[in-house]
Design an enzyme around this catalytic site. Structure first.
Site, mmCIF file in Angstrom:
data_model
loop_
_atom_site.group_PDB
_atom_site.id
_atom_site.type_symbol
_atom_site.label_atom_id
_atom_site.label_comp_id
_atom_site.label_asym_id
_atom_site.label_seq_id
_atom_site.Cartn_x
_atom_site.Cartn_y
_atom_site.Cartn_z
ATOM 1 N N LYS A 292 2.481 -3.273 7.260
ATOM 2 C CA LYS A 292 2.711 -3.445 5.812
ATOM 3 C C LYS A 292 4.131 -2.992 5.453
ATOM 4 C CE LYS A 292 0.228 -4.630 3.046
ATOM 5 N NZ LYS A 292 -0.140 -5.988 2.522
ATOM 6 N N THR B 131 0.825 -1.206 0.000
ATOM 7 C CA THR B 131 0.000 0.000 0.000
ATOM 8 C C THR B 131 0.863 1.260 0.000
ATOM 9 O OG1 THR B 131 -1.474 1.288 1.427
ATOM 10 C CG2 THR B 131 -0.075 -0.300 2.533
#
Ligand code: NAD
Ligand code: TDX
Length: 333
Positions: free
Chosen positions: A150, A119
């Site tokens: 992430k 992301t």
């Protein structure tokens, strides 16, 4: 690229990927833990053409067995919602960090190609109205437990690439929208709120900006990277369609025939990133990616139609999600 293992293939982006890629690959196996965010109904149109394994990427022996029978992994599985990560970060570390670590170790053992889905939130926030954009070289600066988990997974993939020479690529995409997105996320939450007589809740002043990319355009980019991406490289994916949350909310209300001000401003999300925007020049020039959804308002209208037509798909999740938000508002962490 005969045998493809898709982790998180029963979630929003993964299920759209499997539906669009099913004819491209010899065999697709989906590995998905079916958390609250996963739903086998998302794979119903292709159920006869794929293999589905219900299981956890944190289960190292299961991961080892499946990776040993595959040629390519497309790794979507994650805990994906920022608000949830603020309330309870533990599953985010377990799935996003430990789960990715398990995949990497198996990839190293069996010499399997990996594409890691990530992301643009790993880069933190941009200021409003500056025209600046994230690039593949932007320094990591995550704000939430979700984006930190992430970011950690991206670092693991890079380190395994450099230290062990695994064949991996990474993509960092901007905010997605489209069919099958869980009703906890902004766009489906607002649409289903209006459709059920609730007023949309906008965090803070609604000034935060996101770059809205249709899920089909995200998945087209993933397919291009799988086919022609340079091993070891990272690609940013984003449509260029920036809108403030206030603009998105007003457009949804207008498209649903409501007054544009029929929403409530609520206290802000802690650590709320002000603006995300990507520079996807590398993907566009090197891999000739061209997004098809260049008119956000028309993509949004299609998405509204999908939610209108699929009320049985979201009805139960809507009730559970709103009860969860009411019991544990992200704004009061
Ligand atoms: P989602 O929450 O809709 O789906 C996640 C899927 O992963 C679900 O099916 C869930 O059951 C599965 N899963 C969760 N934990 C698991 C585990 N331990 N083992 C196996 N399966 C597990 O998420 P999404 O929006 O489809 O996001 C997919 C990926 O794309 C994520 O990696 C996310 O970080 C990334 N991403 C999402 C967006 C977005 O706007 N939604 C944007 C950029 C990147
Ligand atoms: O009810 C809401 N009201 C509101 O104002 C919700 C659910 C959100 N918001 C705001 C917060 C964000 O500024 O809308 C924006 C979008 O929120 P989310 O849909 O929660 O997305 P975001 O936090 O931007 O993260 C998303 O994009 C990047 C995905 O959830 C991530 O998985 C992806 O990595």
């Amino acid at each position: 690229m005969d045998r493809v293992l898709v982790t998180g293939g029963a979630g929003f982006i993964g299920a759209n990927f499997v539906q669009s890629a099913v004819s491209t690959y010899g065999r697709i196996t989906v590995l998905d833990a079916l958390t609250y965010a996963g739903d086998v109904r998302n794979l119903a149109p292709v159920a006869d053409d794929i293999e589905f394994v219900e299981g956890d990427i944190a289960d190292a022996s299961l991961v080892d067995r499946l990776v040993g029978q595959t040629d390519v992994i497309v790794h979507f599985a994650a805990e994906s919602h920022v608000d949830n990560s603020l309330g309870d970060p533990a599953p985010f570390i377990r799935t996003n960090v430990v789960g990715t670590f398990n995949l990497l170790e198996a990839v190293r053992r069996y010499d399997v190609r990996l594409h890691h889905i990530s992301t643009d939130e790993v880069f933190g926030a941009l200021p409003l109205d500056t025209g600046t954009r994230f690039t593949e070289e932007t320094r990591y600066d995550p704000s939430s437990p979700y984006s930190a988990s992430k970011a950690s997974s991206d670092h693991l993939v890079r380190a395994w690439t450099r230290s062990y020479g695994i064949a991996a690529t990474i993509s960092n995409c901007a905010n997605n929208y489209g069919p099958y997105q869980h009703v906890e996320k902004l766009i489906p939450r607002h649409i289903t709120s209006v459709l059920t007589g609730r007023r949309p809740k906008v965090y803070g002043a609604g000034a935060n900006v996101r770059e809205w990319t249709h899920v089909d355009d995200h998945n087209t980019a993933v397919q291009l990277i799988l086919q022609s991406g340079r091993l070891g490289d990272t690609y940013l994916i984003g449509s260029g369609q920036e809108r403030s949350n206030k603009q998105v909310t007003e457009t949804i209300l207008r498209l649903l025939g409501q007054p544009a001000d029929a929403y409530d401003l609520v206290p802000d999300r802690p650590g709320h990133d002000l603006r995300y925007a990507t520079d996807s020049t590398k993907l566009r020039t090197e891999l000739a990616w061209t997004p098809q959804y260049n008119d956000f308002e028309s993509g949004l209208a299609d998405t509204i139609t999908w939610y209108r037509d699929h009320e049985p798909w979201w009805q139960a999740a809507k009730a559970t999600t709103e009860a969860r938000y009411a019991a544990n508002p992200p704004t009061a962490v």
